[in-house]
Enzyme design. Structure first.
Site, PDB file in Angstrom:
ATOM      1  N   LYS A 111      -6.083  10.339  -1.638  1.00  0.00           N
ATOM      2  CA  LYS A 111      -5.043  11.087  -0.948  1.00  0.00           C
ATOM      3  C   LYS A 111      -4.192  11.872  -1.951  1.00  0.00           C
ATOM      4  O   LYS A 111      -4.692  12.751  -2.598  1.00  0.00           O
ATOM      5  CB  LYS A 111      -4.221  10.113  -0.088  1.00  0.00           C
ATOM      6  N   ASP A 119       0.879  -1.173   0.000  1.00  0.00           N
ATOM      7  CA  ASP A 119       0.000   0.000   0.000  1.00  0.00           C
ATOM      8  C   ASP A 119       0.915   1.222   0.000  1.00  0.00           C
ATOM      9  O   ASP A 119       1.547   1.548   1.008  1.00  0.00           O
ATOM     10  CB  ASP A 119      -0.915  -0.027   1.235  1.00  0.00           C
TER      11      ASP A 119
HETATM   12  O1  P1T Z   1     -10.506   5.990   2.088  1.00  0.00           O
HETATM   13  P1  P1T Z   1     -10.211   5.063   0.936  1.00  0.00           P
HETATM   14  O2  P1T Z   1     -10.005   5.774  -0.367  1.00  0.00           O
HETATM   15  O3  P1T Z   1     -11.178   3.943   0.829  1.00  0.00           O
HETATM   16  O4  P1T Z   1      -8.762   4.439   1.244  1.00  0.00           O
HETATM   17  C1  P1T Z   1      -8.485   3.606   2.323  1.00  0.00           C
HETATM   18  C2  P1T Z   1      -7.038   3.705   2.706  1.00  0.00           C
HETATM   19  C3  P1T Z   1      -6.150   2.732   2.260  1.00  0.00           C
HETATM   20  N1  P1T Z   1      -4.832   2.773   2.559  1.00  0.00           N
HETATM   21  C4  P1T Z   1      -4.318   3.762   3.329  1.00  0.00           C
HETATM   22  C5  P1T Z   1      -2.860   3.761   3.658  1.00  0.00           C
HETATM   23  C6  P1T Z   1      -5.153   4.775   3.804  1.00  0.00           C
HETATM   24  O5  P1T Z   1      -4.606   5.748   4.544  1.00  0.00           O
HETATM   25  C7  P1T Z   1      -6.545   4.756   3.492  1.00  0.00           C
HETATM   26  C8  P1T Z   1      -7.480   5.791   3.993  1.00  0.00           C
HETATM   27  N2  P1T Z   1      -6.986   6.543   5.077  1.00  0.00           N
HETATM   28  C9  P1T Z   1      -7.655   7.572   5.698  1.00  0.00           C
HETATM   29  C10 P1T Z   1      -8.902   7.949   5.370  1.00  0.00           C
HETATM   30  C11 P1T Z   1      -6.919   8.230   6.793  1.00  0.00           C
HETATM   31  O6  P1T Z   1      -7.291   9.337   7.214  1.00  0.00           O
HETATM   32  O7  P1T Z   1      -5.920   7.665   7.234  1.00  0.00           O
END
Ligand code: P1T
Length: 387
Positions: free
Chosen positions: A202, A177
């Site tokens: 992000k 990831d």
């Molecule tokens: O929120 P989404 O697009 O479904 O992604 C999930 C996700 C996956 N991997 C990592 C490393 C992440 O940080 C996240 C989502 N994280 C947040 C919403 C947060 O504030 O950390």
């Protein structure tokens, strides 16, 4: 679909890969093919496009650009990062075992523990920064290594090349990831990973205006399986959101350079602040994996975590007292955010595990945006002093 522009530099590919001018009109911005279906000349006589869950030209442009930026051959985009993560889990079958970093996004832990365990998948969480811990957790049913690097929120770093070697020798699928680093600062496939995954919500989107996820791989079998499952199960991303992410990608390099420059200044400032107990940022020499980060990444990213010299109430007050750093979940946008992982993004991890792993009540996470660094530092200083 290897990009013929692969020899071009990152910033050039971010703008051009998969995005030739539209042939009919010459439109330089990839059109938003906002359509669910495509008219066929007769049954089965179609243009290569049948139905937008299966194929969509705007989505293809984004997928090709992402594949190019991550150095893969296939990009697949999803309706969220969690949808990408869930679809990758379908590479496994009941009884399979996954070794996972012990510091991951709370939603990742939640979907593994509360959804996929019910389908017979097993998970062991270890400090993947220590290869011996990975090896010790392995068993005959182990099929996948799942690593976040840097991790969310403690910014731990795993040696990706060494982990890839271990995975190759054991024939495990190696998933990274890469959300926190972005493809600009880290290229997991080049270091030997099978799959690089992102919450595009992000840095890839970068403007806190769309939710999406993606997977990039150079493994034909994995790509074929994931594409099949995406079409069969349906976690696809709409054309307008694909366009929003394409636009975000064009400035990824510019933004990441500014995120990093600001984060470095913020981290140095916090490290000497009397109200701060400890700062975690891979770009600081005090970070335990600073050398490794320096070796395998081309930059340290825009996330800074720190432990306050205070309790949960003090942490709450700091999160409420900043004016530029807005208190919100998520990260990676141009605007700075502040959050309390224990109460917010990682609340789905049981308290006892959180405490054990260092997600204590005094931990605060910053997503450092691209505003003026001096203004950001003033904002933090005022909030820390008033709380
Ligand atoms: O929120 P989404 O697009 O479904 O992604 C999930 C996700 C996956 N991997 C990592 C490393 C992440 O940080 C996240 C989502 N994280 C947040 C919403 C947060 O504030 O950390």
């Amino acid at each position: 679909m290897r990009d013929e522009n692969q020899q071009l530099h990152f910033d050039t590919r971010a703008i051009h890969a998969g995005q030739a001018p539209e042939p009919r009109t010459g439109a330089i911005s990839v059109p938003i093919f906002q359509t669910s279906t495509y008219v066929q000349r007769g049954p089965g006589e179609h243009t290569g496009y049948e139905y937008s869950r299966t194929q969509n030209p705007t989505r293809e442009a984004l997928e090709q650009c992402l594949a190019s930026l991550e150095g893969g051959t296939h990009g697949i985009v999803y309706s969220s990062g969690m949808a990408a993560i869930s679809t990758v889990m379908t590479l496994l079958k009941s009884g399979d075992h996954v070794i996972c970093s012990d510091d991951v996004y709370g939603g990742t832990y939640r979907v593994f523990e509360t959804v996929f365990r019910r389908y017979g998948l097993e998970y062991t969480y270890v400090n993947t920064s220590d290869l011996e811990e990975i090896a010790a957790a392995a068993g005959p049913a182990t099929k996948m290594l799942w690593v976040e690097s840097p991790t969310n929120p403690l910014l731990k770093i795993t040696d990706l090349a060494a982990a890839a070697e271990l995975c190759r020798s054991r024939q495990w699928v190696f998933v990274v990831d890469n959300t926190f680093a972005s493809p600009y600062f880290q290229q997991p496939l080049a270091l030997g990973a099978d799959v690089a995954l992102h919450s595009m919500t992000k840095y890839i989107g970068g403007h806190a205006d769309a939710v999406g996820g993606c997977v990039v791989t150079a493994n034909e079998q994995i790509a074929e399986r994931l594409r099949f499952t995406q079409n069969a199960a349906g976690a696809c991303l709409g054309p307008f959101d694909c366009w929003v992410f394409l636009r975000g990608l064009k400035t990824l390099g510019l933004r990441m350079r500014q995120h990093e420059a600001n984060a470095q200044k913020v981290a140095v400032f916090l490290e000497q602040h009397p109200r701060v107990r400890r700062v975690i940022y891979p770009g600081l020499p005090s970070h335990p994996h600073h050398q490794l980060a320096n070796r395998q990444m081309t930059g340290f990213g825009g996330i800074v975590s720190f432990y306050l010299a205070g309790d949960v109430e003090a942490a709450r007050r700091v999160c409420q007292a900043t004016r530029l750093f807005q208190c919100a979940e998520s990260l990676g946008g141009v605007e700075s955010l502040i959050e309390h992982p224990g109460i917010m993004t990682h609340a789905s991890i049981p308290e006892i595990i959180r405490r054990e792993k260092g997600l204590t009540d005094d931990l605060i996470r910053l997503s450092v945006g691209i505003e003026d660094a001096e203004d950001l530092i003033d904002d933090l200083d005022t909030a820390l002093r008033s709380a």
